[in-house]
Scaffold this motif. Structure first.
Motif, PDB file in Angstrom:
ATOM      1  N   ASP A 133       0.859  -1.192   0.000  1.00  0.00           N
ATOM      2  CA  ASP A 133       0.000   0.000   0.000  1.00  0.00           C
ATOM      3  C   ASP A 133       0.890   1.235   0.000  1.00  0.00           C
ATOM      4  OD1 ASP A 133      -1.938   1.895   0.233  1.00  0.00           O
ATOM      5  OD2 ASP A 133      -2.723   1.204   2.169  1.00  0.00           O
ATOM      6  N   PRO A 134       1.399   1.640  -1.191  1.00  0.00           N
ATOM      7  CA  PRO A 134       2.375   2.734  -1.270  1.00  0.00           C
ATOM      8  C   PRO A 134       1.853   4.070  -0.764  1.00  0.00           C
ATOM      9  CG  PRO A 134       2.266   1.512  -3.338  1.00  0.00           C
ATOM     10  CD  PRO A 134       1.116   1.058  -2.513  1.00  0.00           C
ATOM     11  N   CYS A 135       0.577   4.261  -0.796  1.00  0.00           N
ATOM     12  CA  CYS A 135       0.022   5.562  -0.422  1.00  0.00           C
ATOM     13  C   CYS A 135      -0.358   5.641   1.055  1.00  0.00           C
ATOM     14  CB  CYS A 135      -1.214   5.863  -1.278  1.00  0.00           C
ATOM     15  SG  CYS A 135      -0.836   5.936  -3.044  1.00  0.00           S
ATOM     16  N   SER A 136      -0.126   4.585   1.790  1.00  0.00           N
ATOM     17  CA  SER A 136      -0.467   4.581   3.204  1.00  0.00           C
ATOM     18  C   SER A 136       0.523   5.427   3.988  1.00  0.00           C
ATOM     19  CB  SER A 136      -0.466   3.148   3.739  1.00  0.00           C
ATOM     20  OG  SER A 136      -0.511   3.136   5.145  1.00  0.00           O
ATOM     21  N   ARG A 435       2.512   8.206  -6.108  1.00  0.00           N
ATOM     22  CA  ARG A 435       1.383   8.125  -7.036  1.00  0.00           C
ATOM     23  C   ARG A 435       1.834   8.539  -8.435  1.00  0.00           C
ATOM     24  NH1 ARG A 435      -3.595   7.427  -4.920  1.00  0.00           N
ATOM     25  NH2 ARG A 435      -3.882   7.771  -2.665  1.00  0.00           N
ATOM     26  N   ASN A 440      -2.887   7.009  -9.624  1.00  0.00           N
ATOM     27  CA  ASN A 440      -2.798   5.619  -9.196  1.00  0.00           C
ATOM     28  C   ASN A 440      -1.547   5.398  -8.339  1.00  0.00           C
ATOM     29  OD1 ASN A 440      -5.110   4.998 -10.727  1.00  0.00           O
ATOM     30  ND2 ASN A 440      -3.842   4.736 -12.577  1.00  0.00           N
ATOM     31  N   GLU A 441      -1.534   4.270  -7.638  1.00  0.00           N
ATOM     32  CA  GLU A 441      -0.363   3.914  -6.849  1.00  0.00           C
ATOM     33  C   GLU A 441       0.823   3.643  -7.775  1.00  0.00           C
ATOM     34  OE1 GLU A 441      -1.665   0.529  -4.694  1.00  0.00           O
ATOM     35  OE2 GLU A 441      -2.640   1.693  -3.106  1.00  0.00           O
ATOM     36  N   ASP A 442       1.989   4.175  -7.393  1.00  0.00           N
ATOM     37  CA  ASP A 442       3.197   4.046  -8.220  1.00  0.00           C
ATOM     38  C   ASP A 442       3.851   2.683  -7.965  1.00  0.00           C
ATOM     39  OD1 ASP A 442       5.391   4.377  -9.779  1.00  0.00           O
ATOM     40  OD2 ASP A 442       6.203   6.110  -8.712  1.00  0.00           O
ATOM     41  N   MET A 443       3.271   1.628  -8.544  1.00  0.00           N
ATOM     42  CA  MET A 443       3.761   0.278  -8.307  1.00  0.00           C
ATOM     43  C   MET A 443       5.103   0.022  -9.001  1.00  0.00           C
ATOM     44  SD  MET A 443       1.563  -0.684  -6.246  1.00  0.00           S
ATOM     45  CE  MET A 443       2.251  -2.317  -6.011  1.00  0.00           C
TER      46      MET A 443
END
Length: 551
Positions: A133-136, A435, A440-443
């Motif tokens: 969860d990169p945005c957490s 992001r 979106n999340e920067d996966m």
């Protein structure tokens, strides 16, 4: 021979037996004295009195004139002495190396605190959780916290290694003082022994015992060669250089200004240094090139006797500076020549290299993500500085100049002691959005960050071919230390047995046996009594003759 002359025969027996009893008593009194050598009386016959010379027979008619006390000799095995003084120096060499590796193992495991491996694993776990969860904000904050903890633990380990280096350095001055003292004392004993023995009447055995003990102790500190001249003087070579001569001692001095970046002690021969005197008459050392006691770039080998002596082992283990990844990364040849044989500098360099790899690769991933429009400065439209790790006081210029490499290079690369977490992240761990421009999340960045930790692309040093990831690198480092420690410990234990065996052999020759001395005491006591009875018999015969003639 007349009866009167026979009294002298008995008297010689009394005197010789009494001297032998005194020697035996002296041996018994020094039964537990360290370094004492058993003394032994050598007896011989006095010149015979020839009564008749008849060349037609095998032996002339002769009468003995008594026993002679020739001298009191030391019973020693010179070959065993030479072997002992070399092998005890080798034992102490590996003892220092073994203790240094044990200390390094303690530092890496940090017995009084948290293990470094845990902080590295926690950092890796924080990256994995962030990837979920990169945005957490919680995960982002955990990443910064673990990164800061990782650096703190790294510095703690490195500072422990440096502190042990400093402790080793502090012992060098004491070792040199001991060596110089032994040299001065040997010279003093040479003079006393030569003075006592110059008349050829006495042997300075107790003084020789002290000198032999000093040679034993000197052998612990370095490779020595020695020989005794006809006057009883012992000359000593220390590491191939004249140390004790017949008329002076070449002292060892300590330099802390010319050779070592860390101002570590460098022993050198005083007489060989280039010096000048200032206007106040004070001696100033200009250079110790050609005056150094050891060439620490030589390969350590038993076959060439380059693994002998505590002093050399301490210098090798300590090294001459606090090593960093630069010692490996920038010049592999320099590493092999100057770093590889120093257990402390080798571990310092390899450990610092791990931190450098981690910090550099993490920053590289984040720098690539900075170009993402989502991470542009809202007011200027420029990429923000999102390096997680930064060089502390990067405006300060640090000179990198070690040993024979005069790089004269100013560097700002990441090392353990100059790296810190970016204060921007400490103040706001969520400053990096992770992001994409679409929200979106920067996966992609997350995958790159995980790949940085798992890619097996790193070796401990130029002599190792096995590649590691960040996670396995530290395990390989610990394994290398453990394996080296096991090897050194094995050599030390084998050497200890060798020294004990040689010392036992020496004791069998030079040591005092109470049972043997008691047997000798009984023998000499009986010889004394026999001489006394012989004198009584001669005296009675004389008395009888005188009384008979007088009547």
């Amino acid at each position: 021979m007349s009866l009167m002359a026979n009294l002298y025969v008995g008297q010689s027996g009394l005197t010789t037996s009494q001297n032998a009893l005194n020697t035996t008593a002296h041996n018994m009194a020094n039964l537990d004295t360290t370094g004492y050598t058993r003394q032994q009386v050598q007896q011989g016959t006095m010149p015979y009195q020839t009564l008749e010379r008849d060349y037609t027979v095998i032996a002339w008619k002769q009468i003995g004139t008594g026993v002679n006390y020739n001298h009191c000799k030391q019973v020693r095995g010179d070959f065993l002495d030479v072997e002992y003084r070399r092998e005890v120096g080798r034992k102490d060499f590996y003892d220092v190396s073994t203790r240094a590796l044990e200390e390094i193992e303690d530092q890496l495991q940090e017995m009084d605190g948290q293990e470094f491996a845990l902080s590295l694993n926690n950092f890796w776990t924080a990256v994995q959780e962030l990837a979920k969860d990169p945005c957490s904000a919680v995960n982002q904050s955990a990443l910064v916290t673990r990164a800061n903890e990782f650096l703190a633990r790294s510095k703690s380990v490195y500072e422990g290694l440096v502190a042990y280096q400093d402790n080793l350095d502090a012992t060098i001055e004491g070792i040199v003082e001991d060596i110089n003292y032994y040299g001065d004392r040997i010279k003093e004993l040479n003079e006393k022994i030569a003075e006592i023995e110059s008349s050829k009447q006495e042997h300075a055995n107790d003084l020789r015992d002290e000198r032999n003990l000093l040679l034993d102790k000197l052998g612990e500190y370095g490779k020595i060669d020695y020989k005794e001249d006809i006057f009883g003087n012992v000359t000593v070579l220390f590491e191939g250089t004249a140390f004790v001569t017949t008329d002076h001692v070449n002292h060892i001095a300590i330099d802390r200004t010319l050779e070592s970046c860390e101002r570590y002690a460098t022993p050198y021969w005083e007489f060989a240094a280039k010096t000048h005197y200032d206007k106040d008459g004070e001696k100033i050392v200009d250079s110790i090139d050609g005056a150094k006691i050891f060439d620490l770039t030589q390969t350590v080998s038993t076959s060439t006797n380059t693994d002998v002596g505590k002093l050399k082992s301490v210098l090798l283990a300590r090294g001459d500076h606090h090593a960093t990844y630069h010692d490996i990364y920038e010049d592999p040849d320099y590493y092999n020549k100057h770093i590889a044989q120093s257990v402390l500098m080798n571990v310092e360099a390899e450990f610092d290299q791990l931190i450098h790899f981690v910090v550099t690769e993490v920053n590289k991933v984040l720098e690539e993500a900075e170009s993402n429009p989502a991470n542009l400065d809202d007011t200027l439209g420029l990429p923000q500085d999102f390096d997680l790790f930064v060089v502390a006081n990067k405006d300060d210029k640090v000179m990198y100049d070690i040993g024979d490499i005069d790089k004269n290079t100013l560097y700002s690369g990441f090392t353990i002691m100059n790296t810190q977490v970016n204060s921007t992240f400490i103040q706001d761990p969520t400053v990096f959005t992770f992001r994409t421009i679409e929200g979106n999340e920067d996966m992609a960045t997350m995958e790159a960050l995980k790949k940085a930790f798992t890619t097996e692309d790193y070796v401990l040093n130029p002599n190792v071919s096995t590649k590691n990831s960040f996670i396995t690198y530290y395990n390989s480092l610990v394994s290398q230390v453990a394996n080296s420690g096991d090897v050194y410990k094995g050599i030390f234990e084998a050497q200890e047995k060798t020294v004990d065996a040689i010392d036992s052999g020496r004791e069998q020759i030079a040591g005092v046996s109470s049972d043997e001395e008691l047997e000798l005491m009984i023998m000499f006591q009986n010889a004394y009594n026999a001489s006394s009875r012989y004198i009584n018999v001669v005296s009675e015969m004389l008395e009888h003759l005188l009384n008979t003639l007088g009547s």
